[in-house]
Design a protein around this motif. Structure first.
Motif, PDB file in Angstrom:
ATOM      1  N   VAL A   1      28.336  31.704  63.315  1.00 52.28           N
ATOM      2  CA  VAL A   1      28.332  32.627  62.176  1.00 52.28           C
ATOM      3  C   VAL A   1      26.898  33.100  61.969  1.00 52.28           C
ATOM      4  CG1 VAL A   1      28.832  32.935  59.728  1.00 52.28           C
ATOM      5  CG2 VAL A   1      30.313  31.488  61.125  1.00 52.28           C
ATOM      6  N   GLU A   2      26.641  34.337  62.349  1.00 54.20           N
ATOM      7  CA  GLU A   2      25.284  34.882  62.331  1.00 54.20           C
ATOM      8  C   GLU A   2      25.045  35.734  61.088  1.00 54.20           C
ATOM      9  OE1 GLU A   2      24.199  35.508  66.982  1.00 54.20           O
ATOM     10  OE2 GLU A   2      25.415  37.077  66.070  1.00 54.20           O
ATOM     11  N   THR A   3      23.800  35.701  60.621  1.00 53.61           N
ATOM     12  CA  THR A   3      23.374  36.586  59.541  1.00 53.61           C
ATOM     13  C   THR A   3      22.896  37.897  60.136  1.00 53.61           C
ATOM     14  OG1 THR A   3      22.696  34.715  58.158  1.00 53.61           O
ATOM     15  CG2 THR A   3      21.782  36.884  57.607  1.00 53.61           C
ATOM     16  N   VAL A   4      23.386  38.998  59.607  1.00 52.70           N
ATOM     17  CA  VAL A   4      22.936  40.334  60.025  1.00 52.70           C
ATOM     18  C   VAL A   4      22.088  40.875  58.880  1.00 52.70           C
ATOM     19  CG1 VAL A   4      23.622  42.623  60.795  1.00 52.70           C
ATOM     20  CG2 VAL A   4      25.064  40.646  61.339  1.00 52.70           C
ATOM     21  N   ARG A   5      20.787  40.913  59.094  1.00 53.05           N
ATOM     22  CA  ARG A   5      19.857  41.290  58.023  1.00 53.05           C
ATOM     23  C   ARG A   5      20.176  42.670  57.458  1.00 53.05           C
ATOM     24  NH1 ARG A   5      15.662  37.965  57.345  1.00 53.05           N
ATOM     25  NH2 ARG A   5      15.136  36.478  59.000  1.00 53.05           N
ATOM     26  N   GLY A   6      20.212  42.734  56.137  1.00 47.32           N
ATOM     27  CA  GLY A   6      20.461  43.999  55.458  1.00 47.32           C
ATOM     28  C   GLY A   6      21.923  44.416  55.448  1.00 47.32           C
ATOM     29  N   VAL A   7      22.787  43.619  56.074  1.00 46.22           N
ATOM     30  CA  VAL A   7      24.208  43.975  56.145  1.00 46.22           C
ATOM     31  C   VAL A   7      25.073  42.848  55.588  1.00 46.22           C
ATOM     32  CG1 VAL A   7      26.123  44.671  57.623  1.00 46.22           C
ATOM     33  CG2 VAL A   7      23.802  45.438  58.161  1.00 46.22           C
ATOM     34  N   GLY A   8      25.146  41.732  56.329  1.00 47.29           N
ATOM     35  CA  GLY A   8      26.011  40.635  55.922  1.00 47.29           C
ATOM     36  C   GLY A   8      26.104  39.586  57.012  1.00 47.29           C
ATOM     37  N   TYR A   9      27.290  39.433  57.584  1.00 49.91           N
ATOM     38  CA  TYR A   9      27.509  38.371  58.570  1.00 49.91           C
ATOM     39  C   TYR A   9      28.432  38.848  59.690  1.00 49.91           C
ATOM     40  CZ  TYR A   9      25.617  35.506  54.817  1.00 49.91           C
ATOM     41  OH  TYR A   9      24.806  34.991  53.831  1.00 49.91           O
ATOM     42  N   ARG A  10      28.374  38.123  60.818  1.00 48.96           N
ATOM     43  CA  ARG A  10      29.282  38.381  61.923  1.00 48.96           C
ATOM     44  C   ARG A  10      29.486  37.099  62.708  1.00 48.96           C
ATOM     45  NH1 ARG A  10      25.012  42.021  65.296  1.00 48.96           N
ATOM     46  NH2 ARG A  10      23.637  40.342  65.975  1.00 48.96           N
ATOM     47  N   PHE A  11      30.556  37.089  63.487  1.00 47.85           N
ATOM     48  CA  PHE A  11      30.846  35.979  64.401  1.00 47.85           C
ATOM     49  C   PHE A  11      30.324  36.359  65.771  1.00 47.85           C
ATOM     50  CE2 PHE A  11      33.429  33.236  67.112  1.00 47.85           C
ATOM     51  CZ  PHE A  11      33.429  32.038  66.402  1.00 47.85           C
ATOM     52  N   ARG A  12      29.613  35.443  66.442  1.00 50.17           N
ATOM     53  CA  ARG A  12      28.978  35.755  67.728  1.00 50.17           C
ATOM     54  C   ARG A  12      29.986  36.273  68.740  1.00 50.17           C
ATOM     55  NH1 ARG A  12      23.733  32.930  69.440  1.00 50.17           N
ATOM     56  NH2 ARG A  12      24.439  33.770  71.433  1.00 50.17           N
ATOM     57  N   GLU A  13      29.602  37.342  69.402  1.00 49.06           N
ATOM     58  CA  GLU A  13      30.475  37.911  70.439  1.00 49.06           C
ATOM     59  C   GLU A  13      30.365  37.126  71.750  1.00 49.06           C
ATOM     60  OE1 GLU A  13      31.723  42.306  72.128  1.00 49.06           O
ATOM     61  OE2 GLU A  13      29.804  42.026  71.112  1.00 49.06           O
ATOM     62  N   THR A  14      29.153  36.610  72.040  1.00 53.35           N
ATOM     63  CA  THR A  14      28.953  35.810  73.252  1.00 53.35           C
ATOM     64  C   THR A  14      28.721  34.366  72.867  1.00 53.35           C
ATOM     65  OG1 THR A  14      26.558  36.259  73.218  1.00 53.35           O
ATOM     66  CG2 THR A  14      27.960  37.749  74.504  1.00 53.35           C
ATOM     67  N   GLU A  15      29.210  33.472  73.681  1.00 52.50           N
ATOM     68  CA  GLU A  15      29.094  32.052  73.385  1.00 52.50           C
ATOM     69  C   GLU A  15      27.643  31.585  73.556  1.00 52.50           C
ATOM     70  OE1 GLU A  15      31.566  27.944  74.352  1.00 52.50           O
ATOM     71  OE2 GLU A  15      31.853  29.750  75.568  1.00 52.50           O
ATOM     72  N   PRO A  16      27.134  30.771  72.619  1.00 52.75           N
ATOM     73  CA  PRO A  16      25.763  30.274  72.744  1.00 52.75           C
ATOM     74  C   PRO A  16      25.602  29.433  74.014  1.00 52.75           C
ATOM     75  CG  PRO A  16      26.639  29.837  70.551  1.00 52.75           C
ATOM     76  CD  PRO A  16      27.790  30.291  71.413  1.00 52.75           C
ATOM     77  N   SER A  17      24.437  29.521  74.624  1.00 48.88           N
ATOM     78  CA  SER A  17      24.181  28.742  75.849  1.00 48.88           C
ATOM     79  C   SER A  17      23.926  27.287  75.473  1.00 48.88           C
ATOM     80  CB  SER A  17      22.957  29.310  76.571  1.00 48.88           C
ATOM     81  OG  SER A  17      21.838  29.329  75.703  1.00 48.88           O
TER      82      SER A  17
END
Length: 231
Positions: free
Chosen positions: A215-231
């Motif tokens: 669950v990533e923070t998108v500065r100035g917008v809100g949040y999103r779920f990562r599209e690519t899996e973390p390494s």
């Protein structure tokens, strides 16, 4: 004539009689039960095409009946239309926590009710694949049974946290504004101010544990779920 079967679970006999008469005139086979336990047993035994389920029932309340219907492989695919006399209960009833497909608030008109039943039946027979389960990067969200898992472990989420996770996971990579996320969260514990989303996200991340970075923070917008899996 229709060969479809409707099960009416309602303890008000006069209403059962009216519904039975009208659905039989539409060509339905009608079964009925006057308490929740009997209704649940009839659903399991006869597998009706659709269930009309009152909220306030003796022996077992309607919401519990709905929950058990959804948790049983014999009945999980049956559309459920719930009846309620309390309009303020709408969010809880139609929320995905219990799995109801639609609701009608009493008092209601018969013709619109019958049309809703027919619409639910068309949808269930359309053969469209289920959109109630999403899985991404080890996170699985089952909206039908209101269950979320991270790495196979069940998460203990509040209704708002569950709705947040569902909204984010089903659209990986898409940034959501806080206002959009607030609109998606209709749970009874959701607050009205956009800034409370940050509190819910923080709690959700804590419960996700090692999956929190999804669950990533998108500065100035809100949040999103990562599209690519973390390494």
């Amino acid at each position: 004539m229709s060969d479809q079967r409707v099960l009416i679970i309602e303890d008000e006999k006069s209403l059962v009689d009216v519904l039975t008469y009208n659905f039989e005139n539409e060509g339905f086979e009608v079964l009925s039960a006057t308490d929740g336990m009997d209704g649940l047993n009839q659903a399991r035994a006869h597998h009706p095409d659709i269930i009309i389920l009152d909220v306030m029932l003796p022996v077992m309340e309607g919401l519990e009946v709905c929950r058990q219907l959804r948790g049983d492989s014999r009945t999980s695919d049956i559309p459920v239309l719930m009846l309620t006399a309390k309009s303020e209960e709408v969010d809880e009833i139609v929320g995905f926590r219990m799995g109801a497909d639609d609701y009608v608030t009493k008092p209601f008109k018969l013709k619109p009710l019958i049309q809703r039943v027919k619409a639910l039946l068309r949808r269930s027979k359309s053969g469209e694949p289920s959109k109630e389960l999403v899985s991404k990067h080890g996170i699985e969200v089952d909206r039908l049974n209101h269950r979320a898992l991270a790495g196979g472990d069940v998460l203990d989420l509040t209704p708002t946290e569950f709705d947040l996770l569902w909204t984010l996971v089903r659209k990986p990579g898409r940034p959501f504004k806080r206002s959009d996320l607030m609109e998606a969260c209709r749970g009874e514990d959701a607050l009205s101010l956009e800034r409370t989303i940050d509190v819910h996200i923080r709690s959700l991340r804590q419960k996700l544990g090692t999956y929190a970075d999804l669950v990533e923070t998108v500065r100035g917008v809100g949040y999103r779920f990562r599209e690519t899996e973390p390494s």
